[in-house]
Design a protein around this motif. Sequence first.
Motif, PDB file in Angstrom:
ATOM      1  N   PRO A 237     -81.571-113.844 -12.707  1.00 41.61           N
ATOM      2  CA  PRO A 237     -81.535-113.465 -11.574  1.00 41.61           C
ATOM      3  C   PRO A 237     -82.632-112.799 -11.001  1.00 41.61           C
ATOM      4  CG  PRO A 237     -80.241-112.097 -13.071  1.00 41.61           C
ATOM      5  CD  PRO A 237     -80.652-113.328 -13.645  1.00 41.61           C
ATOM      6  N   ALA A 238     -83.694-112.514 -11.891  1.00 38.77           N
ATOM      7  CA  ALA A 238     -84.934-111.920 -11.305  1.00 38.77           C
ATOM      8  C   ALA A 238     -85.764-112.983 -10.573  1.00 38.77           C
ATOM      9  CB  ALA A 238     -85.785-111.368 -12.946  1.00 38.77           C
ATOM     10  N   LEU A 239     -85.416-114.181 -10.670  1.00 36.73           N
ATOM     11  CA  LEU A 239     -86.025-114.943  -9.774  1.00 36.73           C
ATOM     12  C   LEU A 239     -85.633-114.899  -8.221  1.00 36.73           C
ATOM     13  CD1 LEU A 239     -86.302-118.286 -12.030  1.00 36.73           C
ATOM     14  CD2 LEU A 239     -88.176-116.422 -11.572  1.00 36.73           C
ATOM     15  N   THR A 240     -84.616-114.391  -8.073  1.00 34.47           N
ATOM     16  CA  THR A 240     -83.896-114.496  -6.627  1.00 34.47           C
ATOM     17  C   THR A 240     -83.588-113.270  -6.201  1.00 34.47           C
ATOM     18  OG1 THR A 240     -81.661-114.797  -7.477  1.00 34.47           O
ATOM     19  CG2 THR A 240     -82.981-116.500  -7.065  1.00 34.47           C
ATOM     20  N   ASP A 241     -83.736-111.963  -6.700  1.00 36.75           N
ATOM     21  CA  ASP A 241     -83.333-110.754  -6.247  1.00 36.75           C
ATOM     22  C   ASP A 241     -84.459-110.049  -5.741  1.00 36.75           C
ATOM     23  OD1 ASP A 241     -82.770-107.899  -6.092  1.00 36.75           O
ATOM     24  OD2 ASP A 241     -81.794-107.900  -8.144  1.00 36.75           O
ATOM     25  N   ARG A 242     -84.351-110.094  -4.237  1.00 41.43           N
ATOM     26  CA  ARG A 242     -85.333-109.675  -3.301  1.00 41.43           C
ATOM     27  C   ARG A 242     -85.812-108.055  -3.345  1.00 41.43           C
ATOM     28  NH1 ARG A 242     -88.536-113.523  -2.710  1.00 41.43           N
ATOM     29  NH2 ARG A 242     -89.302-112.515  -0.867  1.00 41.43           N
ATOM     30  N   GLU A 243     -84.691-107.419  -3.821  1.00 42.11           N
ATOM     31  CA  GLU A 243     -84.833-106.142  -3.805  1.00 42.11           C
ATOM     32  C   GLU A 243     -85.593-105.647  -5.175  1.00 42.11           C
ATOM     33  OE1 GLU A 243     -82.263-101.812  -3.851  1.00 42.11           O
ATOM     34  OE2 GLU A 243     -81.410-103.723  -3.979  1.00 42.11           O
ATOM     35  N   LEU A 244     -85.503-106.408  -6.141  1.00 43.83           N
ATOM     36  CA  LEU A 244     -86.178-106.221  -7.491  1.00 43.83           C
ATOM     37  C   LEU A 244     -87.547-106.720  -7.081  1.00 43.83           C
ATOM     38  CD1 LEU A 244     -86.756-105.920 -10.529  1.00 43.83           C
ATOM     39  CD2 LEU A 244     -85.711-108.336 -10.830  1.00 43.83           C
ATOM     40  N   HIS A 245     -87.767-107.744  -6.285  1.00 42.11           N
ATOM     41  CA  HIS A 245     -89.118-108.185  -5.976  1.00 42.11           C
ATOM     42  C   HIS A 245     -90.014-107.179  -5.203  1.00 42.11           C
ATOM     43  CE1 HIS A 245     -87.599-112.705  -6.272  1.00 42.11           C
ATOM     44  NE2 HIS A 245     -87.748-112.041  -7.220  1.00 42.11           N
ATOM     45  N   ALA A 246     -89.217-106.407  -4.409  1.00 41.72           N
ATOM     46  CA  ALA A 246     -89.984-105.337  -3.412  1.00 41.72           C
ATOM     47  C   ALA A 246     -90.431-104.217  -4.366  1.00 41.72           C
ATOM     48  CB  ALA A 246     -88.679-105.111  -2.458  1.00 41.72           C
ATOM     49  N   ARG A 247     -89.485-103.781  -5.246  1.00 39.89           N
ATOM     50  CA  ARG A 247     -89.938-102.625  -6.295  1.00 39.89           C
ATOM     51  C   ARG A 247     -91.197-103.268  -7.140  1.00 39.89           C
ATOM     52  NH1 ARG A 247     -86.694 -98.500  -7.097  1.00 39.89           N
ATOM     53  NH2 ARG A 247     -88.466 -97.683  -8.224  1.00 39.89           N
ATOM     54  N   LEU A 248     -91.067-104.284  -7.465  1.00 38.09           N
ATOM     55  CA  LEU A 248     -92.273-105.162  -8.345  1.00 38.09           C
ATOM     56  C   LEU A 248     -93.595-105.195  -7.488  1.00 38.09           C
ATOM     57  CD1 LEU A 248     -90.429-108.058 -10.526  1.00 38.09           C
ATOM     58  CD2 LEU A 248     -91.321-105.555 -11.367  1.00 38.09           C
ATOM     59  N   ALA A 249     -93.188-105.305  -6.311  1.00 40.71           N
ATOM     60  CA  ALA A 249     -94.528-105.308  -5.485  1.00 40.71           C
ATOM     61  C   ALA A 249     -94.869-103.943  -5.491  1.00 40.71           C
ATOM     62  CB  ALA A 249     -94.131-105.980  -4.208  1.00 40.71           C
ATOM     63  N   GLU A 250     -94.206-103.070  -5.134  1.00 44.67           N
ATOM     64  CA  GLU A 250     -94.620-101.871  -4.900  1.00 44.67           C
ATOM     65  C   GLU A 250     -95.307-101.148  -6.469  1.00 44.67           C
ATOM     66  OE1 GLU A 250     -91.192 -99.315  -4.613  1.00 44.67           O
ATOM     67  OE2 GLU A 250     -90.676-100.012  -2.602  1.00 44.67           O
ATOM     68  N   ALA A 251     -95.147-101.686  -7.473  1.00 47.93           N
ATOM     69  CA  ALA A 251     -95.895-101.636  -8.721  1.00 47.93           C
ATOM     70  C   ALA A 251     -97.163-102.264  -8.752  1.00 47.93           C
ATOM     71  CB  ALA A 251     -95.064-101.935  -9.975  1.00 47.93           C
ATOM     72  N   ALA A 252     -97.203-103.393  -8.128  1.00 45.31           N
ATOM     73  CA  ALA A 252     -98.210-104.068  -8.321  1.00 45.31           C
ATOM     74  C   ALA A 252     -99.124-103.347  -7.182  1.00 45.31           C
ATOM     75  CB  ALA A 252     -98.141-105.498  -7.696  1.00 45.31           C
ATOM     76  N   ALA A 253     -98.782-102.762  -6.059  1.00 42.16           N
ATOM     77  CA  ALA A 253     -99.487-102.059  -4.949  1.00 42.16           C
ATOM     78  C   ALA A 253    -100.060-100.719  -5.557  1.00 42.16           C
ATOM     79  CB  ALA A 253     -98.704-101.798  -4.101  1.00 42.16           C
ATOM     80  N   ARG A 254     -99.682-100.412  -6.694  1.00 41.86           N
ATOM     81  CA  ARG A 254    -100.144 -99.114  -7.501  1.00 41.86           C
ATOM     82  C   ARG A 254    -101.093 -99.338  -8.425  1.00 41.86           C
ATOM     83  NH1 ARG A 254     -94.646 -97.485  -6.727  1.00 41.86           N
ATOM     84  NH2 ARG A 254     -94.155 -97.985  -8.785  1.00 41.86           N
ATOM     85  N   GLY A 255    -101.185-100.827  -8.715  1.00 45.46           N
ATOM     86  CA  GLY A 255    -102.245-101.404  -9.603  1.00 45.46           C
ATOM     87  C   GLY A 255    -101.868-101.816 -10.891  1.00 45.46           C
ATOM     88  N   VAL A 256    -100.720-102.051 -11.046  1.00 45.89           N
ATOM     89  CA  VAL A 256    -100.056-102.630 -12.381  1.00 45.89           C
ATOM     90  C   VAL A 256     -99.804-104.096 -12.235  1.00 45.89           C
ATOM     91  CG1 VAL A 256     -98.401-102.846 -14.087  1.00 45.89           C
ATOM     92  CG2 VAL A 256     -98.815-100.442 -13.391  1.00 45.89           C
ATOM     93  N   THR A 257    -100.411-105.066 -13.004  1.00 45.54           N
ATOM     94  CA  THR A 257    -100.104-106.496 -12.959  1.00 45.54           C
ATOM     95  C   THR A 257     -98.709-106.837 -13.309  1.00 45.54           C
ATOM     96  OG1 THR A 257    -102.550-107.142 -13.255  1.00 45.54           O
ATOM     97  CG2 THR A 257    -100.949-108.824 -13.556  1.00 45.54           C
ATOM     98  N   VAL A 258     -98.168-107.408 -12.338  1.00 39.86           N
ATOM     99  CA  VAL A 258     -96.647-107.672 -12.617  1.00 39.86           C
ATOM    100  C   VAL A 258     -96.690-109.373 -13.151  1.00 39.86           C
ATOM    101  CG1 VAL A 258     -94.436-108.304 -11.420  1.00 39.86           C
ATOM    102  CG2 VAL A 258     -95.736-106.187 -10.603  1.00 39.86           C
ATOM    103  N   GLY A 259     -95.910-109.680 -14.082  1.00 38.62           N
ATOM    104  CA  GLY A 259     -95.812-110.722 -14.850  1.00 38.62           C
ATOM    105  C   GLY A 259     -94.545-111.286 -15.379  1.00 38.62           C
TER     106      GLY A 259
END
Length: 323
Positions: free
Chosen positions: A150-172
Amino acid sequence: MPLARLASVTTPTAHLGLGLAAVGRPGYITLGRDRDLPAERTVEALRERTHQLLDAAYAQGVRYIDAARSYGRSEEFLADWLRSRPGLDDVVVGSKWGYTYTAGWSTDAERHEVKDHSLATYERQRAETDALLGDRLDLYQIHSVTPDSPALTDRELHARLAEAAARGVTVGFSTSGPAQADAIRAALAVTVDGEPLFGAVQSTYNVLETSAGPALAEAHDAGLTVIVKEGMANGRLAEPQAPEALRALARETGLGCDAVALAFVLRRPWAGVVLSGAATVGQLTSNLHAPAVDLDDEQLERLTSLAEEPRAYWERRGQLPWH
């Protein structure tokens, strides 16, 4: 991206990292643990072993360290080590969320970890990781993504991960199972506001399991840092159980089966970081000879011929006991 700092490291072992799966908890599936770990696998004994490995790895040029929430107390052990050795600003730290460790520091638990890729698990485990590693965290990965995750399709999760990336953490993300290539390609298609979400991928690749290779090459070409795990196939490529073809090449090179097996992975042009899963300093030192192994085309072909059918490989891996 933080992992780009590895490119500035000039030691021969710059592209080798240390994974803590084997020493962050008393039970795991790697072969030979009865021989490799202290007889009493207390928290303090494994903390000390982890710190010995980290000291040896850093002294020999390793700069990427890989942990996970499900690796028992690996994040805690790593955080303790970083605090006790201030000034190691060139250490790149990766961890993973998505599995919860449930063994209670036992080797014979009914279940050692529980997988859950929900947003709620991300939020809980991210808070747990932050409490231990804080701003030392460079890379945070979804643990063992499969094509149906579900991590591949959960848009809310993707938004939260993008927030982490914007703060400088690489998301993988990491992958496991016979459909790794499908999972990698599905993850490459994940975007937030038109931009790719993931900056790194960690997958199993070794002389017995090469099926993810083409997809990892695509990920590299797309700009992701590729991290290779299980280069030793959970101990299957180490003496004495290594295939005869690998043992023969080890004799030819004068180095260990482990160094030859990891050298095979290092020869992949897309491999950014190749993890050692060593449980002893001796194993680590032997692993770190991999860059010195010069394999010619004929030797590489001999290793390539050892590849197994992916489903057979993962079925056998799934039968390895936790011990």
